[in-house]
Design an enzyme around this catalytic site. Sequence first.
Site, short mmCIF file in Angstrom:
data_model
loop_
_atom_site.label_atom_id
_atom_site.label_comp_id
_atom_site.label_asym_id
_atom_site.label_seq_id
_atom_site.Cartn_x
_atom_site.Cartn_y
_atom_site.Cartn_z
N ASN A 11 0.76 -7.49 -1.42
CA ASN A 11 0.65 -8.56 -0.88
C ASN A 11 -1.32 -8.65 -1.06
OD1 ASN A 11 -1.15 -11.02 0.31
ND2 ASN A 11 -0.41 -10.25 1.97
N TRP A 12 -2.03 -9.29 -2.43
CA TRP A 12 -3.57 -9.19 -2.74
C TRP A 12 -4.12 -9.90 -1.83
CZ3 TRP A 12 -3.56 -10.27 -8.68
CH2 TRP A 12 -2.68 -8.76 -9.64
N LYS A 13 -3.71 -11.13 -1.42
CA LYS A 13 -4.46 -11.93 0.25
C LYS A 13 -5.70 -12.50 -0.81
CE LYS A 13 -4.06 -8.63 3.72
NZ LYS A 13 -4.20 -7.63 5.03
N HIS A 94 2.13 -14.58 8.28
CA HIS A 94 1.23 -12.99 8.25
C HIS A 94 0.12 -13.23 9.40
CE1 HIS A 94 -2.00 -10.51 7.20
NE2 HIS A 94 -0.94 -9.64 6.61
N GLU A 96 -2.63 -13.14 9.34
CA GLU A 96 -3.98 -13.33 9.36
C GLU A 96 -4.05 -14.88 9.41
OE1 GLU A 96 -5.64 -9.37 6.41
OE2 GLU A 96 -4.66 -10.86 5.50
N GLU A 165 4.29 -5.82 11.02
CA GLU A 165 3.52 -5.13 10.37
C GLU A 165 2.46 -5.14 12.07
OE1 GLU A 165 1.19 -8.49 7.59
OE2 GLU A 165 2.02 -9.97 9.71
N GLY A 171 -5.78 -3.15 7.35
CA GLY A 171 -6.83 -2.82 6.83
C GLY A 171 -7.81 -1.25 8.30
N SER A 211 -1.45 -0.62 6.78
CA SER A 211 -2.14 0.78 6.09
C SER A 211 -1.21 1.50 5.31
CB SER A 211 -3.26 1.27 7.49
OG SER A 211 -4.36 0.17 7.58
N GLY A 232 -1.15 -3.61 1.53
CA GLY A 232 -1.92 -4.40 1.53
C GLY A 232 -3.18 -4.12 0.84
N GLY A 233 -4.22 -3.74 0.95
CA GLY A 233 -5.69 -2.99 0.21
C GLY A 233 -4.87 -1.62 -1.06
#
Length: 256
Positions: A11-13, A94, A96, A165, A171, A211, A232-233
């Site tokens: 997931n590049w967001k 998600h 967010e 999640e 994050g 994470s 994610g990151g």
Amino acid sequence: MKARNPIIIANWKLNGDIDLLCKSVASFIRKYFKADVVVCPPYIYLREMLSFLQYSSVAIGSQNVSKFESGAYTGETSAQMLKEAGCKYCLIGHSERRSMFRENNQSCNIKVKSALDSELKPVLCIGENAEERDAGVTRDVLFRQLSEGLEGIEFNGDDILVAYEPVWAIGTGNAASADNAEEVHCFIRKEIKALFGRDVAEKVRILYGGSVNKTNAALLLEQKNIDGLLVGGASLDPSHFMEICQVADQFSQKTE
């Protein structure tokens, strides 16, 4: 090997640029993974990713989908549009989206139905925040998100994925321990069994997100009820993400 083939979703967001796209394509082009691998870039890069990766085993997904099919809804993208563009998966609910854009269980439910109607595979995201965890209501929160998000849906186990999640881990670098994540995943599978039956519960793939990195990937994937990872990151570093995919291959039931 796992009974359910592992799946890794990037997931590049709201991240990425042409440089990242090119580096990712260079990593994945004509690459075959035994695990299922999905990349969810920003909308603007969907076409390029689909074009460049059409000969790889990497699938493309969307980070969101509209609950509307068509109409005067500026900025929205329907499930049918995503399907026509070449997407196979879409993230729904998600954390967010829930916290920043007021997504709720009812809107998630509409989106899951819309995705299924357009033959997309929805990935329903559920998870508790730090306050809910500290208050000891994690299971109540997850049950509501799961039952209300899937209410009235015919679920055969293969057509919908669930991603756990924990919001407090996203994050932060503080992932849930493998044992704790497994405990929650086991609870989710039991609730799916209660809602939809044993066959569905045994087939559905439940992912962990929060994470995730190359260091904890194997520890998570070796758990009985963790069938994949929502990354994610770490997915913004193509070589790092590649290592996670290679770890997942070790747990795959597929052969080349």
